[in-house]
Scaffold this motif. Structure first.
Motif, short mmCIF file in Angstrom:
data_model
loop_
_atom_site.label_atom_id
_atom_site.label_comp_id
_atom_site.label_asym_id
_atom_site.label_seq_id
_atom_site.Cartn_x
_atom_site.Cartn_y
_atom_site.Cartn_z
N LEU A 83 18.14 5.39 12.46
CA LEU A 83 16.72 5.74 12.39
C LEU A 83 16.48 7.23 12.60
N ASP A 84 17.48 7.94 13.12
CA ASP A 84 17.33 9.36 13.39
C ASP A 84 17.88 10.26 12.29
N HIS A 85 18.32 9.70 11.19
CA HIS A 85 19.03 10.49 10.19
C HIS A 85 18.20 11.61 9.57
N GLU A 86 16.88 11.50 9.58
CA GLU A 86 16.05 12.55 9.00
C GLU A 86 15.57 13.57 10.02
N LEU A 87 15.93 13.40 11.28
CA LEU A 87 15.50 14.35 12.31
C LEU A 87 16.34 15.62 12.25
N THR A 88 15.70 16.72 12.61
CA THR A 88 16.43 17.98 12.73
C THR A 88 17.22 17.94 14.03
N PRO A 89 18.20 18.85 14.17
CA PRO A 89 18.93 18.91 15.44
C PRO A 89 18.01 19.09 16.65
N ARG A 90 16.98 19.90 16.50
CA ARG A 90 16.03 20.10 17.60
C ARG A 90 15.29 18.80 17.93
N GLN A 91 14.84 18.09 16.91
CA GLN A 91 14.14 16.83 17.13
C GLN A 91 15.05 15.79 17.79
N LYS A 92 16.31 15.78 17.38
CA LYS A 92 17.27 14.86 18.02
C LYS A 92 17.46 15.21 19.49
N ALA A 93 17.52 16.49 19.80
CA ALA A 93 17.67 16.93 21.19
C ALA A 93 16.43 16.55 22.02
N GLU A 94 15.24 16.73 21.44
CA GLU A 94 14.01 16.36 22.14
C GLU A 94 13.95 14.85 22.36
N SER A 95 14.35 14.08 21.36
CA SER A 95 14.38 12.63 21.48
C SER A 95 15.33 12.21 22.60
N HIS A 96 16.50 12.82 22.62
CA HIS A 96 17.48 12.51 23.66
C HIS A 96 16.93 12.85 25.05
N ALA A 97 16.23 13.98 25.16
CA ALA A 97 15.65 14.39 26.44
C ALA A 97 14.59 13.39 26.91
N PHE A 98 13.73 12.94 26.00
CA PHE A 98 12.71 11.96 26.37
C PHE A 98 13.34 10.64 26.80
N ILE A 99 14.32 10.18 26.07
CA ILE A 99 14.99 8.92 26.40
C ILE A 99 15.66 9.03 27.76
N THR A 100 16.31 10.15 28.03
CA THR A 100 16.96 10.36 29.33
C THR A 100 15.92 10.34 30.45
N MET A 101 14.79 11.00 30.25
CA MET A 101 13.73 11.02 31.26
C MET A 101 13.22 9.61 31.53
N ILE A 102 13.00 8.86 30.48
CA ILE A 102 12.50 7.50 30.64
C ILE A 102 13.50 6.66 31.43
N ARG A 103 14.76 6.74 31.07
CA ARG A 103 15.79 5.94 31.75
C ARG A 103 15.94 6.33 33.22
N GLU A 104 15.88 7.62 33.51
CA GLU A 104 16.13 8.07 34.87
C GLU A 104 14.91 7.95 35.79
N HIS A 105 13.70 7.98 35.23
CA HIS A 105 12.52 8.01 36.07
C HIS A 105 11.59 6.81 35.89
N LEU A 106 11.39 6.36 34.69
CA LEU A 106 10.39 5.33 34.47
C LEU A 106 10.93 3.91 34.57
N VAL A 107 12.21 3.72 34.32
CA VAL A 107 12.78 2.37 34.40
C VAL A 107 12.73 1.86 35.82
N ASP A 108 12.77 2.76 36.83
CA ASP A 108 12.69 2.36 38.22
C ASP A 108 11.38 1.64 38.52
N VAL A 109 10.34 1.94 37.77
CA VAL A 109 9.05 1.29 37.97
C VAL A 109 9.16 -0.22 37.73
N LEU A 110 10.03 -0.61 36.81
CA LEU A 110 10.19 -2.03 36.50
C LEU A 110 10.99 -2.78 37.54
N ALA A 111 11.78 -2.06 38.32
CA ALA A 111 12.66 -2.73 39.31
C ALA A 111 11.90 -3.23 40.52
#
Length: 111
Positions: A83-111
């Motif tokens: 699904l990321d094949h059309e993203l630029t390298p910068r967009q892929k990096a931003e996507s990765h950063a958002f996903i990392t933030m969600i996993r490290e900070h927001l998933v704890d809310v569900l626990a």
């Protein structure tokens, strides 16, 4: 055909809206739907069906099984469902950063 094994919902009446209570399982289900990947969906309460004891579990026939969201998505991308094949390298990096933030900070809310 691909088979996806996932935790189910905790609300039986909510099966149409919330397929899984688990963020990783729900994310993989959504990824597969967005990529129009034909698959069977099986809900389970037994993570021991996976070699790692982790759900979601993606099975491609009897030979291959990938457990966990990251491994399953990596496999799907290798099969041409990126699904990321059309993203630029910068967009892929931003996507990765958002996903990392969600996993490290927001998933704890569900626990």
């Amino acid at each position: 055909m691909l088979e996806l094994y996932s935790w189910g919902t905790i609300w039986p009446d909510d099966q149409d809206r919330l397929i899984s209570f688990d963020p990783s399982c729900h994310s993989l289900i959504t990824y597969m739907r967005l990529a129009n990947i034909e698959h069977g969906l099986r809900t389970t309460t037994d993570p021991s069906i996976s070699a790692t004891g982790e759900l979601p579990l993606l099975r491609d026939g009897n030979d291959l099984a990938e457990s966990g969201y990251d491994h399953a998505v990596q496999y799907l991308k290798l099969q041409g469902f990126d699904l990321d094949h059309e993203l630029t390298p910068r967009q892929k990096a931003e996507s990765h950063a958002f996903i990392t933030m969600i996993r490290e900070h927001l998933v704890d809310v569900l626990a």
